[in-house]
Write a protein that holds these residues in place. Sequence first.
Motif, PDB file in Angstrom:
ATOM      1  N   GLY A  59       0.810  -1.202   0.000  1.00 34.67           N
ATOM      2  CA  GLY A  59       0.000   0.000   0.000  1.00 34.67           C
ATOM      3  C   GLY A  59       0.846   1.256   0.000  1.00 34.67           C
ATOM      4  N   ASN A  60       2.139   1.057   0.193  1.00 36.32           N
ATOM      5  CA  ASN A  60       3.025   2.216   0.219  1.00 36.32           C
ATOM      6  C   ASN A  60       3.371   2.720  -1.166  1.00 36.32           C
ATOM      7  OD1 ASN A  60       4.299  -0.224  -0.262  1.00 36.32           O
ATOM      8  ND2 ASN A  60       6.298   0.576   0.384  1.00 36.32           N
ATOM      9  N   LEU A  61       3.061   1.927  -2.179  1.00 32.45           N
ATOM     10  CA  LEU A  61       3.435   2.344  -3.534  1.00 32.45           C
ATOM     11  C   LEU A  61       2.620   3.561  -3.951  1.00 32.45           C
ATOM     12  CD1 LEU A  61       3.640  -1.095  -5.334  1.00 32.45           C
ATOM     13  CD2 LEU A  61       5.528   0.473  -4.863  1.00 32.45           C
ATOM     14  N   GLU A  62       3.297   4.496  -4.569  1.00 34.81           N
ATOM     15  CA  GLU A  62       2.565   5.643  -5.087  1.00 34.81           C
ATOM     16  C   GLU A  62       1.730   5.215  -6.281  1.00 34.81           C
ATOM     17  OE1 GLU A  62       5.284   8.693  -5.939  1.00 34.81           O
ATOM     18  OE2 GLU A  62       5.951   8.848  -3.836  1.00 34.81           O
ATOM     19  N   SER A  63       0.702   5.965  -6.509  1.00 40.78           N
ATOM     20  CA  SER A  63      -0.274   5.582  -7.510  1.00 40.78           C
ATOM     21  C   SER A  63       0.377   5.302  -8.861  1.00 40.78           C
ATOM     22  CB  SER A  63      -1.318   6.666  -7.646  1.00 40.78           C
ATOM     23  OG  SER A  63      -0.679   7.912  -7.907  1.00 40.78           O
ATOM     24  N   ARG A  64       1.257   6.199  -9.272  1.00 41.93           N
ATOM     25  CA  ARG A  64       1.858   6.078 -10.593  1.00 41.93           C
ATOM     26  C   ARG A  64       2.752   4.831 -10.655  1.00 41.93           C
ATOM     27  NH1 ARG A  64       6.492  10.000 -12.557  1.00 41.93           N
ATOM     28  NH2 ARG A  64       7.193   9.190 -10.571  1.00 41.93           N
ATOM     29  N   ASP A  65       3.484   4.609  -9.572  1.00 43.77           N
ATOM     30  CA  ASP A  65       4.397   3.466  -9.534  1.00 43.77           C
ATOM     31  C   ASP A  65       3.603   2.159  -9.525  1.00 43.77           C
ATOM     32  OD1 ASP A  65       6.143   5.472  -9.304  1.00 43.77           O
ATOM     33  OD2 ASP A  65       6.841   5.001  -7.271  1.00 43.77           O
ATOM     34  N   LEU A  66       2.541   2.194  -8.758  1.00 41.07           N
ATOM     35  CA  LEU A  66       1.690   1.012  -8.686  1.00 41.07           C
ATOM     36  C   LEU A  66       1.200   0.645 -10.081  1.00 41.07           C
ATOM     37  CD1 LEU A  66       0.058  -1.025  -6.960  1.00 41.07           C
ATOM     38  CD2 LEU A  66      -1.716   0.699  -6.804  1.00 41.07           C
ATOM     39  N   ARG A  67       0.766   1.667 -10.782  1.00 35.78           N
ATOM     40  CA  ARG A  67       0.236   1.435 -12.122  1.00 35.78           C
ATOM     41  C   ARG A  67       1.329   0.904 -13.045  1.00 35.78           C
ATOM     42  NH1 ARG A  67      -1.891   6.778 -13.479  1.00 35.78           N
ATOM     43  NH2 ARG A  67      -0.518   6.670 -15.279  1.00 35.78           N
ATOM     44  N   ALA A  68       2.501   1.432 -12.835  1.00 33.53           N
ATOM     45  CA  ALA A  68       3.604   1.030 -13.716  1.00 33.53           C
ATOM     46  C   ALA A  68       3.987  -0.428 -13.474  1.00 33.53           C
ATOM     47  CB  ALA A  68       4.817   1.934 -13.466  1.00 33.53           C
ATOM     48  N   ILE A  69       4.032  -0.822 -12.201  1.00 28.57           N
ATOM     49  CA  ILE A  69       4.377  -2.217 -11.912  1.00 28.57           C
ATOM     50  C   ILE A  69       3.299  -3.136 -12.477  1.00 28.57           C
ATOM     51  CG2 ILE A  69       4.718  -3.913 -10.075  1.00 28.57           C
ATOM     52  CD1 ILE A  69       5.897  -1.679  -8.384  1.00 28.57           C
ATOM     53  N   ALA A  70       2.050  -2.718 -12.279  1.00 26.08           N
ATOM     54  CA  ALA A  70       0.960  -3.530 -12.797  1.00 26.08           C
ATOM     55  C   ALA A  70       1.051  -3.645 -14.309  1.00 26.08           C
ATOM     56  CB  ALA A  70      -0.386  -2.937 -12.377  1.00 26.08           C
ATOM     57  N   ALA A  71       1.376  -2.528 -14.948  1.00 25.80           N
ATOM     58  CA  ALA A  71       1.479  -2.544 -16.412  1.00 25.80           C
ATOM     59  C   ALA A  71       2.610  -3.467 -16.835  1.00 25.80           C
ATOM     60  CB  ALA A  71       1.726  -1.132 -16.933  1.00 25.80           C
ATOM     61  N   TYR A  72       3.708  -3.411 -16.102  1.00 25.30           N
ATOM     62  CA  TYR A  72       4.840  -4.274 -16.434  1.00 25.30           C
ATOM     63  C   TYR A  72       4.434  -5.746 -16.326  1.00 25.30           C
ATOM     64  CZ  TYR A  72       9.143  -6.887 -15.704  1.00 25.30           C
ATOM     65  OH  TYR A  72      10.135  -7.826 -15.781  1.00 25.30           O
ATOM     66  N   LEU A  73       3.781  -6.088 -15.217  1.00 28.04           N
ATOM     67  CA  LEU A  73       3.403  -7.490 -15.030  1.00 28.04           C
ATOM     68  C   LEU A  73       2.390  -7.923 -16.086  1.00 28.04           C
ATOM     69  CD1 LEU A  73       3.137  -7.644 -11.148  1.00 28.04           C
ATOM     70  CD2 LEU A  73       4.943  -8.576 -12.602  1.00 28.04           C
ATOM     71  N   GLU A  74       1.492  -7.009 -16.397  1.00 27.06           N
ATOM     72  CA  GLU A  74       0.496  -7.360 -17.403  1.00 27.06           C
ATOM     73  C   GLU A  74       1.163  -7.637 -18.746  1.00 27.06           C
ATOM     74  OE1 GLU A  74      -1.863  -4.385 -19.150  1.00 27.06           O
ATOM     75  OE2 GLU A  74      -3.693  -5.592 -19.194  1.00 27.06           O
ATOM     76  N   SER A  75       2.275  -6.948 -18.976  1.00 26.86           N
ATOM     77  CA  SER A  75       2.943  -7.116 -20.275  1.00 26.86           C
ATOM     78  C   SER A  75       3.701  -8.441 -20.362  1.00 26.86           C
ATOM     79  CB  SER A  75       3.908  -5.957 -20.503  1.00 26.86           C
ATOM     80  OG  SER A  75       5.090  -6.158 -19.729  1.00 26.86           O
ATOM     81  N   LEU A  76       3.884  -9.125 -19.238  1.00 30.32           N
ATOM     82  CA  LEU A  76       4.679 -10.370 -19.263  1.00 30.32           C
ATOM     83  C   LEU A  76       3.814 -11.523 -19.761  1.00 30.32           C
ATOM     84  CD1 LEU A  76       6.529 -10.045 -15.845  1.00 30.32           C
ATOM     85  CD2 LEU A  76       7.431  -9.557 -18.116  1.00 30.32           C
ATOM     86  N   GLU A  77       3.559 -11.530 -21.034  1.00 32.39           N
ATOM     87  CA  GLU A  77       2.636 -12.560 -21.524  1.00 32.39           C
ATOM     88  C   GLU A  77       3.369 -13.823 -21.924  1.00 32.39           C
ATOM     89  OE1 GLU A  77       0.031 -10.982 -24.438  1.00 32.39           O
ATOM     90  OE2 GLU A  77      -0.648  -9.398 -23.085  1.00 32.39           O
TER      91      GLU A  77
END
Lengths: 222, 124, 286, 854
Positions: C268-286
């Motif tokens: 929960g400590n992740l900033e909004s933008r960073d959170l989104r970026a990590i999520a985007a990165y993981l989503e891209s790992l297809e």
Amino acid sequence: MVAFSHLSLASQERDRPRFQLLQLLRGKGIERPRRSTVGLHHWQLSVAGSIGLGTRRAEYPFGQVPAPDTGDCLANGTAGKPLLFAATRSRISSAVHSLFGFCNVYVLLMPIVLAACNDADAPEEQRVLEGDAEAGRAAIAEVECGVCHRIPGVAGANGIVGPPLDSFGRRQLIAGVLPNRPGVLVRWVSDAPSLVPNTGMPQMPLDKKQARDVAAYLYTLR
Amino acid sequence: MPMRERFVTRILLMTAGLIIWAAHLGFVYGLNALACTFDFARLELFGMALNTLTIGVVTLIALGAELLVLSFAVAGRGAMGFGGEEQLRFMGPITATLAGLSAVAVLWQGLPVLVVPACTGAGG
Amino acid sequence: MFTGGALIFLLVIGLTVLTIILPQERRRWLAQQNVVIAGGIVFPVAVLSLLLGYGFFVTRGHVGAEEPTLRIEVIGEQWWWRVRYLDESGGVRFATANEIRVPAGEPVEFILKSADVIHSFWVPSLAGKLDMVPGKVNTYTFSADKPGVYRGQCAEYCGAQHALMAFYLVAMEPGSFDAWAAGQADPAWDRVAAELKYGRDLFIANGCGACHTVRGTPATGDLGPDLTHVGGRLSIGAGTLPTNIGTLAGWISSTQHVKPGVSMPSFGNLESRDLRAIAAYLESLE
Amino acid sequence: MTQTDNRTERAAPDRELPNSTPRPEGELEELERVWKPPSGWNYITVVNNTYIGVFYVGTAFLFFILAGVLALIMRTQLAVPENDLVGEDLYNQLFTMHGTIMMFLFAVPAVEAMGVYLLPNMQAARDLPFPRLSAYAFWAYFVGGLVFFSSIFFGLAPKGGWFMYPPLTSYEFSPGINADFWLLGIGFIEISAIAGAIEIIVGVLRTRAPGQSLDKLPIYAWTMLIFAGMIVFAFPAVILATALLELERAFQWPFFVAEKGGSPLLWQHLFWFFGHPEVYIIFLPAAGFVSMIIPTVAQTPLVAYRLVVVALLATGFFSFGLWVHHMFTTGLPQLSLSFFSAASMAVSIPSGIQVFAWIATLAAGRIRLNTPALFVLGFLFTFVLGGLTGVMVAMVPFDWQVHDTYFVVAHFHYVLFGGMVFPLFAAFYYWIPTASARPLSERLGRWVFGLIFIGFNTAFFPMHITGLIGMPRRVYTYPAELGWNTLNMISTVGAFMIAAGVLLFLVDLIRNFRPFTNKSPGNVWNAGTLEWLPSGNYQTRSIPIVTSREPLWDQPNLPEDVEAGRYFLPGAPTGGRETIVTSPINATPQYVVQMPGPSWPTVLAAVFTAAFFLGLTVKLVIPAVICGLLAIAMVMLWLWDTDPGPTVDQVDIGGGLRLPAYVTGPSSHSWWAMVVLILVGGTLFTTLIFSYFFLWTVNPGAWPPGSVELPSLGWPAVAAALYASSSGAIWLASGFLKRRKRNGPWWSVRLLLLVAFPLMAGGLAVDLFGQWQTGLRPEEHSYGAVVYTVIGVQGLYVVALTLMAFYTIARSLAGMLDGVRRVTFDNTMLFWHYMTAQGLVGLAVIHFFPRLIG
């Protein structure tokens, strides 16, 4: 104006560009729509407002510049449909810009169109969107908006990451930043970062129809 | 003080069929568990798996014992030690029926050894 | 079996009703010991003998499965599934989690183990369940005849989040399975997009690699699921949520809310933008 | 067995009655005075079975309601998918507590309590042979159960599921004291159940109406006898299992830890060796209710009585052959599973016999559809359905599919709710007129039945389908898109209907249930068995001679003659509480037993026992130990006046029968109780030895594990010699005691007891030290853990015997022990010899087996 002033509290680091949109809003000094304004309903103003907003380019933190997505306002415009459907997610062609004219026309015509085909009890916002609230609820369940939000009426939607969406239909602001207007909302639910770059809410895999449905559902939460 | 009733003997006799059944289950289960743990299930004797053969033989012995109890209860009433005529009328048929039921149960326990492989786990 | 059961049930209930509604002289035949012997002993012995014999043969049928063409090791952990595809020699070809893809129509051997408590491996539409018991290795061979997505679920109560311990078994056409398997064996895709690079850097910087592996990056942790191709999986959180950028972000930010008790803390400590970026990165790992 | 048989027995001519009327003045008043329950604060020390029985049943029913409320919360949670009414932590506590309470605090105590209440009435005994033991069992259960239940209010309730599988419930995955509540709380309630079972076995076998031979015993008494016998052989397994798991949790002795040579499957074997018989332990007494109620509502004797006895005995045995039935999915060898599949089939035959016997009885008579009859019919419907699904799950391949799904949940609720709760309600409506001044309302009763029956089927029938389409049990939430939603909603609605029915039953109770009044509406159903005789606190005024299975139908004027005191023992000749002890098969009167009355130490012993176990649970070790010592002291205090000796030589019970008022040796009821207790101990020890061998099969190549040396054979030899010589000393003492009449010098006996004690303790110490000096430690490997547990169990017996030895010496010092009055000594002696035998077996296994395989 007054409505936006508290937002500055949310800004912890002003040196970063992420509140540019906010600055922008302030600079422009968009009037908060009021019901009393020359017989236009607030949704009409707000849609116009969102279009206006969309033409400004907010700086995206990763250097990409998403084109504004405005299609929702002409939801039931036959002329707009093909183009809108071609425009997926948030990255759409700038061709959409050319539709602005249509948009405004449709917006003005809408009350007439809707009055003819919708049941009068439904909140106006839904009529405008022509979204299917029930389908919207299904879409919310499918992509699991509930993992971040508490959403009444959606099983298991009790997230604590984002704000609860109770009474969303009566909210004045989206994400505490944007006016809660159908056009904004439709775009917001599918591509929040293009509107508020520093939001935690990512682009969601909703197509146009789904986005309208989702927005329609959210407006039933009164 | 009335004549001793030899309660324990009589109860054991009455339930002899069930006791044989229990012994049979304990034996075949124990044997198969050991056979699979120590991997002697595959040992063969006269072309048959050793534990299959043992289980089969033990089942036959148990069945024989059940039938023995059954026939004793039906025919050799005096030898059953049930005492007075009234108790005999009551306990004799119970002994016989229990032995009969137990024989069925023993048979059911013995049959799978002909069909089901000894040690494979679920699903192969 | 259900029909037979229903018939017996109707018979018994029917007789009971008869004893109540029939006049006494017409139900006298029921009131004798021979009826008890016939109905209570002879009939069940006959029916059960048949049923039992049938059961033994069905049981044997389950045992005599064909040689598997693929061996997959599945390890139950609180509360997710570690999945390892094995090569001929028993070595690990690649690891994945919470999703098992198999070629349709081919027998697959599942080697079932547990890393902590007892779990039970169950894909209801395909086969019965088999427990994963610590200190014991169970194997189970079955095949999915038709391509499709089958939901699986832990069937043995295994603690707080037993309810949220599911997985998907995806049966693919053999050809596309091979392609998929080859892709899985590869390290994680390295996309050029700035946003994704940013997300990957955050993933590493936030210490995710202490528990997770993303092959091809410094993340080599072994405590949690292998995320090398997480974006291509149907679900995250062991069948809890569909995989999309939103659920990934929500999960990372509030694991302890979505699935209280899981080993992964809420970031929960992740900033909004960073959170989104990590999520985007993981989503891209297809 | 046939109708004709029964009729001939019924036609037996009435004998001349033993006592003449009018009875002497004051006889009845004396009887009433002797059996009167205490008043005021002392009221809670009451021991009469009619009081303790009602308290006991009431408490069990309270737990039924409490566990039912937990179920309602769960059903509400599951009514809709992804509900967040309760979280996973509470939900997991809820289902664990629901199952645990229903099984351990409701079902077993309820049927046991009904036995305590009904058996003496049915057998025309004045009370059960050990009234204080019943009171102790009840109070221990009451206090312990309530504290156990309240753990859920603090979030401390166990959450490992009612069968508590390790390793989930062991120290690593269940830190905190939640699991300890289960282990200590339940282990202790099991002990209370065993106390009750011993009481019931001796009660059924030895305190019957004269002439009530085995073939005339009410079926209910048969079921209770087998019920109690099954407890004796099943419960020790779970007591051992809980003890092992608690040792693992508290001291890290690795019985179930795979990395240290343990096996999680050991728990499952031990638990289900208890757990499957448990189902029948609950069902058999309920079937007994049905076999009593059906003849009454149909007004005709039970058809095929003898076959029903066969069915009960067969169930009692076969049900022990099913335990692996619950382990079909653990990956055991196929063939092993098949054996148990076969046994599971076998156990369904006895149920078939009973069902058809009931149908035949209904066909023979003319049913009156009163409330008990309705509940019995509801039971038949539900139980047959549950039995059929039971046969289905006994099929290995089918079980692989439905195991641990809602199908199984549906199945066992059909069997348990159908097989036990419906009969229990039938029994409530049927027997309450014997306990209350007013019967319950027939009108409300029909509504209660309708709501519960329809509610039950609404709640549980859909679960079959829910399970077949894949819903696993024990999930606190489920996704919306799997098609389970509607079915779950229906189930929830049904659950609330059941609740409404139970609520209405409570209304009925409040309006009509008036216990402890000595007024009775009489034989309202025109039943044929002895519990419907007119009765008071002393039960029946005189104890009848029985010549048939339904004496009230077949022996004319029986109620009047009994009430007038024309039968045996119409007064209280010894001046205290007493009843006739009969022989176990023919029920010939043997002696008159003097029974203890109310006492505070009994209640206090129960409270302190509960406090001891709960103190251990919450890790208040010192207060717990103090409570434990106080409990032992209280037990001794209560026992002190239970061996009264021959206060009078012989008692005239009427009809020229003069019976001794005191016996010792094998015909004493006390001796029988000790033998049953030893059976319990023997079973416990056998399951422990099974555990030893089971753990060996888990570690076949390392038994003992590599680094461990076996102690040299000198150690066990010395230990065995010491055990044997201590038993020899007791044997000698027995001989000395026999030669004394009264009040002679007792030093030889006392000295031998004093010598025997250190010999026994020395044997234990040598055994223990022999292992310790090899460096073997219990926490390193399952081998060491199980070896030290064998020694530890022996140690417990040594402690118990030490107490018994000093108690015996104390009694001899108080002049309460001699060649005649020697029950205390005999019990100590029996137990002593058992301890020696167990010690020798233990030594042989531990020292020779590893050498044999090594």
